[in-house]
Write a protein that holds these residues in place. Sequence first.
Motif, PDB file in Angstrom:
ATOM      1  N   PRO A 245       0.718  -1.351   0.104  1.00 41.97           N
ATOM      2  CA  PRO A 245       0.088  -0.024   0.055  1.00 41.97           C
ATOM      3  C   PRO A 245       0.728   1.269   0.051  1.00 41.97           C
ATOM      4  O   PRO A 245       0.141   2.117  -0.141  1.00 41.97           O
ATOM      5  CB  PRO A 245      -0.890  -0.075   1.342  1.00 41.97           C
ATOM      6  CG  PRO A 245      -0.809  -1.457   1.730  1.00 41.97           C
ATOM      7  CD  PRO A 245       0.519  -2.046   1.141  1.00 41.97           C
ATOM      8  N   LEU A 246       2.093   1.147   0.292  1.00 40.83           N
ATOM      9  CA  LEU A 246       3.119   2.402   0.299  1.00 40.83           C
ATOM     10  C   LEU A 246       3.687   2.698  -1.051  1.00 40.83           C
ATOM     11  O   LEU A 246       4.432   3.839  -1.045  1.00 40.83           O
ATOM     12  CB  LEU A 246       4.132   2.264   1.466  1.00 40.83           C
ATOM     13  CG  LEU A 246       3.469   1.731   2.786  1.00 40.83           C
ATOM     14  CD1 LEU A 246       4.549   1.232   3.683  1.00 40.83           C
ATOM     15  CD2 LEU A 246       2.333   2.718   3.642  1.00 40.83           C
ATOM     16  N   LEU A 247       3.597   1.579  -1.959  1.00 43.74           N
ATOM     17  CA  LEU A 247       4.343   2.166  -3.105  1.00 43.74           C
ATOM     18  C   LEU A 247       3.565   2.503  -4.224  1.00 43.74           C
ATOM     19  O   LEU A 247       2.164   2.334  -4.272  1.00 43.74           O
ATOM     20  CB  LEU A 247       5.067   0.694  -3.471  1.00 43.74           C
ATOM     21  CG  LEU A 247       5.920   0.042  -2.360  1.00 43.74           C
ATOM     22  CD1 LEU A 247       6.623  -1.131  -2.982  1.00 43.74           C
ATOM     23  CD2 LEU A 247       7.257   1.049  -2.241  1.00 43.74           C
ATOM     24  N   GLU A 248       3.929   2.800  -5.497  1.00 41.49           N
ATOM     25  CA  GLU A 248       3.543   3.103  -6.562  1.00 41.49           C
ATOM     26  C   GLU A 248       4.484   2.817  -7.872  1.00 41.49           C
ATOM     27  O   GLU A 248       5.607   2.825  -7.810  1.00 41.49           O
ATOM     28  CB  GLU A 248       2.865   4.501  -6.548  1.00 41.49           C
ATOM     29  CG  GLU A 248       3.980   5.712  -6.205  1.00 41.49           C
ATOM     30  CD  GLU A 248       3.182   6.937  -6.085  1.00 41.49           C
ATOM     31  OE1 GLU A 248       4.004   7.880  -6.399  1.00 41.49           O
ATOM     32  OE2 GLU A 248       2.090   7.055  -6.157  1.00 41.49           O
ATOM     33  N   GLY A 249       3.764   3.038  -9.005  1.00 45.09           N
ATOM     34  CA  GLY A 249       4.478   3.088 -10.258  1.00 45.09           C
ATOM     35  C   GLY A 249       5.443   1.716 -10.512  1.00 45.09           C
ATOM     36  O   GLY A 249       4.881   0.534 -10.112  1.00 45.09           O
ATOM     37  N   GLU A 250       6.318   1.946 -11.033  1.00 46.43           N
ATOM     38  CA  GLU A 250       7.349   0.605 -11.370  1.00 46.43           C
ATOM     39  C   GLU A 250       7.598  -0.236 -10.127  1.00 46.43           C
ATOM     40  O   GLU A 250       7.678  -1.447 -10.198  1.00 46.43           O
ATOM     41  CB  GLU A 250       8.413   1.087 -12.129  1.00 46.43           C
ATOM     42  CG  GLU A 250       9.271  -0.020 -12.380  1.00 46.43           C
ATOM     43  CD  GLU A 250       8.753  -0.982 -13.503  1.00 46.43           C
ATOM     44  OE1 GLU A 250       9.417  -2.101 -13.653  1.00 46.43           O
ATOM     45  OE2 GLU A 250       7.711  -0.759 -14.085  1.00 46.43           O
ATOM     46  N   THR A 251       7.676   0.417  -9.211  1.00 46.35           N
ATOM     47  CA  THR A 251       8.413  -0.286  -7.615  1.00 46.35           C
ATOM     48  C   THR A 251       7.035  -1.151  -7.436  1.00 46.35           C
ATOM     49  O   THR A 251       7.271  -2.164  -7.129  1.00 46.35           O
ATOM     50  CB  THR A 251       8.468   0.654  -6.785  1.00 46.35           C
ATOM     51  OG1 THR A 251       9.956   1.509  -7.273  1.00 46.35           O
ATOM     52  CG2 THR A 251       9.083  -0.089  -5.442  1.00 46.35           C
ATOM     53  N   LEU A 252       5.878  -0.452  -7.590  1.00 48.08           N
ATOM     54  CA  LEU A 252       4.842  -1.477  -6.957  1.00 48.08           C
ATOM     55  C   LEU A 252       4.605  -2.620  -7.906  1.00 48.08           C
ATOM     56  O   LEU A 252       4.118  -3.668  -7.503  1.00 48.08           O
ATOM     57  CB  LEU A 252       3.425  -0.538  -7.029  1.00 48.08           C
ATOM     58  CG  LEU A 252       2.237  -1.340  -6.677  1.00 48.08           C
ATOM     59  CD1 LEU A 252       2.344  -1.836  -5.307  1.00 48.08           C
ATOM     60  CD2 LEU A 252       0.999  -0.276  -6.784  1.00 48.08           C
TER      61      LEU A 252
END
Length: 267
Positions: free
Chosen positions: A39-46
Motif C-alpha cells: 500500500p505504500l508504493l506506486e509505479g514501477e516499484t509497485l
Amino acid sequence: MSIRHYNPRRRHRRGISDRSRLFLYLVLGVALLLQVSYPLLEGETLRVVTIATVYWGAGAMVLHALLSYGARYAFTYLAIALTFGFFIELIGVSTGWPFGVYSYDPSLGPQLISVPLVVPFAWAMIAHPVLCVARRVTKNWVFLYGGFGMMAYDLFLDPQMVSGGRWTWEVTGSHVPFTPEIPLSNAFGWLLSGMALIAVLHLVLPRDRRKQSASYTAVDFFLIWTWFGGIVSNLFFFDRPGIAFLFGTVYGAFLAPYLFSRWLGRP
C-alpha cells in the motif's frame, strides 16, 4: 500373576533443524514484508513488488510443504497447482468461463498464450495452506471446504489487482458485493475451480508428515496475516470498508474453525 500395562505406540515427530526453520521463516518473512510494503508504493516499484510477492509467497509455501511432507508431496503439489492454474486461466481468458470475461495487463510480466507466468504461482501460493486447513477441519468435505477457502481468498486478491490495473473485467450483470468492477461469476468460478483443484490435491497427495517435520506455524502466520492485512489495507489505505467487511467476514468464517482446532482442539 503379573499385570501388564499396554501403552499404545505413538508417533514421535521431531521438529526440523534450526537452520531449516530459519530459512523457512526468512522466506516467509520476505513475502510478508513485500505485502506490508504494497500500500505504500506506486509505479514501477509497485509493479515489481506485486510480482515478487507472489513468487516469494509461493516459495514459502512450497518450502513448508517440502519440510513438512517431503519431496514427493512438495513437487507433486507444485506441478499440479501450476498446471491447473495455467489451464484454468487459459480457459478463462479464452472463453469467459468459469470466471467471466476478463483480460490481463502486460504489467504482470511475460505471458504465455495471454496468461502471465506469475499467475499460476498465485494458485500454488494459496493451494497448500488451504489444503492444510481443509484437511484438518473436515474429513469428508475437504474439496468443498477448500473451494470455499480459495473463493474467500480471492475476495481480497481480485479487488486489489483490479484497482492496480493488473487485469480488467467486463461486467454486464450482477457483481460481487462492494466491487462493481468484478462480476459475481468470478466468485462462483473460484468456488468451482477451487473445489476441483483441492479435490485433485487431496486425492493425490499423502497426508502423513515427515518424522522431522515443520510445524504449521508458517501456514498460520501466512493465513492470519492475509486476513489481518486484507482488512487493514482496505480500511485504512484503499478506503474500501465494504471489501474489508466482506473479505473479513467470509475469510474469517473459513479460518475460524481451523484456528479453533489448532489452538483449542485436538493436537
